[in-house]
Motif scaffolding. Structure first.
Motif, PDB file in Angstrom:
ATOM      1  N   GLY A  74       0.831  -1.074   0.091  1.00  0.00           N
ATOM      2  CA  GLY A  74      -0.037   0.014  -0.170  1.00  0.00           C
ATOM      3  C   GLY A  74       0.889   1.126  -0.001  1.00  0.00           C
ATOM      4  O   GLY A  74       1.396   1.668  -1.152  1.00  0.00           O
ATOM      5  N   GLY A  75       1.229   1.734   1.114  1.00  0.00           N
ATOM      6  CA  GLY A  75       2.045   2.832   1.401  1.00  0.00           C
ATOM      7  C   GLY A  75       3.485   2.663   1.343  1.00  0.00           C
ATOM      8  O   GLY A  75       4.282   3.620   1.571  1.00  0.00           O
ATOM      9  N   GLY A  81       9.160  -3.887   6.372  1.00  0.00           N
ATOM     10  CA  GLY A  81       9.184  -4.153   5.017  1.00  0.00           C
ATOM     11  C   GLY A  81       8.354  -5.366   4.351  1.00  0.00           C
ATOM     12  O   GLY A  81       8.602  -5.839   3.410  1.00  0.00           O
ATOM     13  N   LEU A  82       6.836  -5.374   5.137  1.00  0.00           N
ATOM     14  CA  LEU A  82       6.338  -6.526   4.795  1.00  0.00           C
ATOM     15  C   LEU A  82       5.370  -6.016   3.336  1.00  0.00           C
ATOM     16  O   LEU A  82       4.410  -6.900   2.914  1.00  0.00           O
ATOM     17  CB  LEU A  82       5.312  -6.850   5.842  1.00  0.00           C
ATOM     18  N   GLY A  83       5.497  -4.866   3.052  1.00  0.00           N
ATOM     19  CA  GLY A  83       5.204  -4.536   1.525  1.00  0.00           C
ATOM     20  C   GLY A  83       6.130  -5.039   0.383  1.00  0.00           C
ATOM     21  O   GLY A  83       5.601  -4.732  -0.672  1.00  0.00           O
ATOM     22  N   SER A  84       6.878  -5.911   0.697  1.00  0.00           N
ATOM     23  CA  SER A  84       7.827  -6.315  -0.452  1.00  0.00           C
ATOM     24  C   SER A  84       8.224  -7.812  -0.180  1.00  0.00           C
ATOM     25  O   SER A  84       8.162  -8.329   1.160  1.00  0.00           O
ATOM     26  CB  SER A  84       8.831  -5.171  -0.716  1.00  0.00           C
ATOM     27  N   ILE A 140      -2.881   4.009   3.977  1.00  0.00           N
ATOM     28  CA  ILE A 140      -4.175   3.876   4.770  1.00  0.00           C
ATOM     29  C   ILE A 140      -4.210   2.307   4.608  1.00  0.00           C
ATOM     30  O   ILE A 140      -4.981   2.287   5.663  1.00  0.00           O
ATOM     31  CB  ILE A 140      -4.991   4.571   3.885  1.00  0.00           C
ATOM     32  N   ALA A 141      -3.821   1.687   3.749  1.00  0.00           N
ATOM     33  CA  ALA A 141      -4.254   0.183   3.807  1.00  0.00           C
ATOM     34  C   ALA A 141      -3.629  -0.593   4.865  1.00  0.00           C
ATOM     35  O   ALA A 141      -4.247  -1.164   5.655  1.00  0.00           O
ATOM     36  CB  ALA A 141      -3.733  -0.531   2.461  1.00  0.00           C
ATOM     37  N   GLY A 142      -2.257  -0.472   4.836  1.00  0.00           N
ATOM     38  CA  GLY A 142      -1.575  -1.122   6.070  1.00  0.00           C
ATOM     39  C   GLY A 142      -2.093  -0.883   7.238  1.00  0.00           C
ATOM     40  O   GLY A 142      -2.301  -1.220   8.375  1.00  0.00           O
ATOM     41  N   LEU A 143      -2.168   0.591   7.232  1.00  0.00           N
ATOM     42  CA  LEU A 143      -2.762   1.169   8.990  1.00  0.00           C
ATOM     43  C   LEU A 143      -3.937   0.674   9.231  1.00  0.00           C
ATOM     44  O   LEU A 143      -4.008   0.156  10.366  1.00  0.00           O
ATOM     45  CB  LEU A 143      -2.389   2.588   8.860  1.00  0.00           C
ATOM     46  N   THR A 144      -4.851   0.859   8.335  1.00  0.00           N
ATOM     47  CA  THR A 144      -6.180   0.280   8.792  1.00  0.00           C
ATOM     48  C   THR A 144      -6.392  -1.183   8.910  1.00  0.00           C
ATOM     49  O   THR A 144      -6.855  -1.582  10.045  1.00  0.00           O
ATOM     50  CB  THR A 144      -7.248   0.739   7.747  1.00  0.00           C
ATOM     51  N   LEU A 145      -5.684  -1.918   8.283  1.00  0.00           N
ATOM     52  CA  LEU A 145      -5.700  -3.439   8.487  1.00  0.00           C
ATOM     53  C   LEU A 145      -5.108  -3.898   9.713  1.00  0.00           C
ATOM     54  O   LEU A 145      -5.504  -4.948  10.286  1.00  0.00           O
ATOM     55  CB  LEU A 145      -5.088  -4.143   7.186  1.00  0.00           C
ATOM     56  N   GLY A 146      -4.064  -3.248  10.301  1.00  0.00           N
ATOM     57  CA  GLY A 146      -3.501  -3.486  11.495  1.00  0.00           C
ATOM     58  C   GLY A 146      -4.396  -2.961  12.523  1.00  0.00           C
ATOM     59  O   GLY A 146      -4.225  -3.272  13.733  1.00  0.00           O
ATOM     60  N   GLY A 147      -5.019  -1.926  12.567  1.00  0.00           N
ATOM     61  CA  GLY A 147      -5.816  -1.275  13.684  1.00  0.00           C
ATOM     62  C   GLY A 147      -5.912   0.177  13.466  1.00  0.00           C
ATOM     63  O   GLY A 147      -7.160   0.729  13.184  1.00  0.00           O
TER      64      GLY A 147
END
Ligand SMILES: Cc1cc2nc3c(=O)[nH]c(=O)nc-3n(C[C@H](O)[C@H](O)[C@H](O)COP(=O)(O)OP(=O)(O)OC[C@H]3O[C@@H](n4cnc5c(N)ncnc54)[C@H](O)[C@@H]3O)c2cc1C
Length: 463
Positions: A74-75, A81-84, A140-147
């Motif tokens: 997402g961002g 580094g879980l976005g890669s 917004i994606a990672g932040l929301t999905l984690g809480g």
């Protein structure tokens, strides 16, 4: 899942997508593979910049067909580094950067590639705000999905407490909308369970009427740190939900708007946010000034997006950063001593420790109502060790670990932490972070992702 497929050609996937596909030979590759934390150095085989749901479905099908590990981005702000993923396929949603605000229903539909700043920009025009975090560059994606923890958490709850629905692509390629009324198991799981259950392509949020707030930092010298922390604990615990503020140990940046005599001084303080009118805010914050007087009083009326981006310039992408975290329910005087001891020894100017309040409205949601279990905790704590210089990586890391080991005994029972503040914690800590909700999450995972396609995250294993 194993795969290397290190030399997969981007051409075949590019022919199927509207968005760009970037392979290792592409001149854009070095820039495209970077994530926020420069300590992370992953080399995916392909990066698919998806522009719509069809692109996401096609990229996912291609990745699975080629046997590639799949990471969702997402961002790209995730500290771990879980976005890669090395040698795999990055499904990069950053082009899906759009917001539709409905001022009749006070809702906002948000593309999964948005940053918090994108959402603020769009909602502020209507005098509305979605509760999010404290830095506008975060996704917004990672932040929301984690809480999702930020200035409005005490007032309106976590970001997930303001989530009304998600559009998702599941592991089998199907597209669903999940809400209280449809696929409620998925909707329960994505509210805190991270990217384990599918690729969210859009979020629908409840927005609230906020335009300006009273906010900013008050700082005190370190010799007042123990008193300031105890005051903060007692004062905020009694305060209305309108008031929030995160406690921090900081080094005062050497430039405006900070007064010269404070430049480069290590201090402690609180960054406040009051959502009431200025008269109410002044009255509510009066005890803060009476406790002081603060060496720096930066309280002012300002647009909420200005507060939510006030520290962006201090923390740009490309810094080395190492994180440790806990939940905290009580700050005993003994705990405060440990916090002050390590907080007074920041290894580099950007290193810091934050205590983010998660009481108030967030604590009035039941611990099994969403995947977020620690509703009784009062703070999400993070020890955030940062420096531009790679040579200081070991220094900042060992400070964070020493700090965390000293204060961990005072953390909330259960051993978990806010997953979005974790870095290299192992799978046991993931289970501990969901406590009693882990079993149900594992069941939802088994239903919707039995093969654990989505495992580049704080992974919940299928039951
Ligand atoms: C400087 C800084 C400040 C921060 N401040 C706050 C704060 O105030 N409050 C707060 O709550 N958090 C904060 N965070 C933590 C932040 O919430 C996490 O880093 C979060 O993971 C960032 O989300 P992203 O989309 O940018 O991350 P990415 O790195 O892109 O992704 C992170 C994880 O989310 C998953 N994911 C991302 N997008 C999707 C999607 N569309 N569908 C499914 N899974 C997806 C990925 O698989 C990955 O596991 C901050 C982080 C940083 C670095």
């Amino acid at each position: 899942m194993t795969s290397v497929a290190a030399e997969v050609s981007p051409d075949e996937l590019q022919a199927l997508l509207r968005g760009e596909v970037i392979g290792r030979e592409d001149p854009r590759y070095e820039q495209a593979r970077k994530v926020y934390n420069a300590m992370i150095d992953k080399r995916p085989a392909l990066i698919a910049r998806c522009i719509d749901v069809a692109d996401v479905q096609t990229a996912l099908a291609f990745g699975l067909q080629e046997g590639l590990e799949v990471a969702i981005r997402g961002g790209a702000h995730n500290a771990a580094g879980l976005g890669s993923v090395d040698d795999g396929l990055v499904i990069d949603l950053s082009p899906m950067r759009w917001v539709r605000v409905d001022p009749n229903t006070n809702t906002a539909v948000v593309g999964a590639g948005c940053t918090l700043g994108d959402v603020d920009h769009a909602t502020h025009a209507f005098g509305l705000a979605v509760p999010m975090g404290v830095l506008s560059t975060t996704g917004i994606a990672g932040l929301t999905l984690g809480g999702g923890v930020g200035y409005l958490t005490r007032r309106h709850g976590l970001t997930i407490d303001n989530l009304l629905g998600v559009d998702m692509v599941l592991a089998d390629g199907s597209f669903v909308h999940a809400s209280e009324d449809e696929h409620d198991d998925l909707f329960w799981a994505v509210r805190g369970g991270g990217g384990n259950f599918g690729i969210v392509t859009a979020f629908t949020f409840r927005a609230h009427e906020h335009s300006t707030v009273t906010g900013g930092p008050t700082l005190w010298p370190l010799d007042r740190a123990a008193d300031a922390m105890a005051f903060y604990r007692d004062f905020l615990g009694q305060a209305d939900d309108d008031l929030s503020g995160f406690f921090a140990f900081v080094t005062v940046p050497p430039g405006p708007p900070f007064p010269e005599h404070l430049h480069n001084r290590q201090m402690c303080g609180v960054v406040w946010c009051h959502t009431g009118d200025p008269v109410q805010a002044a009255a509510a914050l009066q005890p803060v000034r009476e406790f002081g007087p603060p060496a720096l009083d930066g309280l002012m009326e300002l647009p909420l997006p200005a507060l939510q981006s006030a520290f962006d310039a201090l923390y740009p992408s490309g810094l080395q950063s190492y994180w440790r975290a806990d939940f905290v329910s009580e700050l005993s005087d003994e705990a405060i001593d440990a916090y002050v001891h390590h907080g007074s020894r920041l290894p580099t100017p950007l290193s810091t420790m934050h205590l983010y309040p998660i009481d108030g409205a967030a604590s009035r949601v039941g611990r099994t109502d969403t995947a977020w279990s620690y509703r009784e905790a009062k703070w999400a704590q993070v020890i955030f060790a940062v420096d531009p210089e790679p040579a200081n990586a070991d220094l900042i890391k060992s400070w964070a670990i020493d700090y965390w080991e000293a204060v961990h005994p005072y953390a909330t029972a259960g051993g978990g932490a806010y997953v979005n503040f974790m870095m290299d914690d192992d799978q046991d800590r993931v289970r501990a972070s969901y406590r009693d909700n882990y079993g149900r999450l594992a069941q939802v995972k088994r239903t919707h992702d039995p093969g654990n396609v989505f495992h580049v995250n704080w992974n919940i294993k299928p039951a």
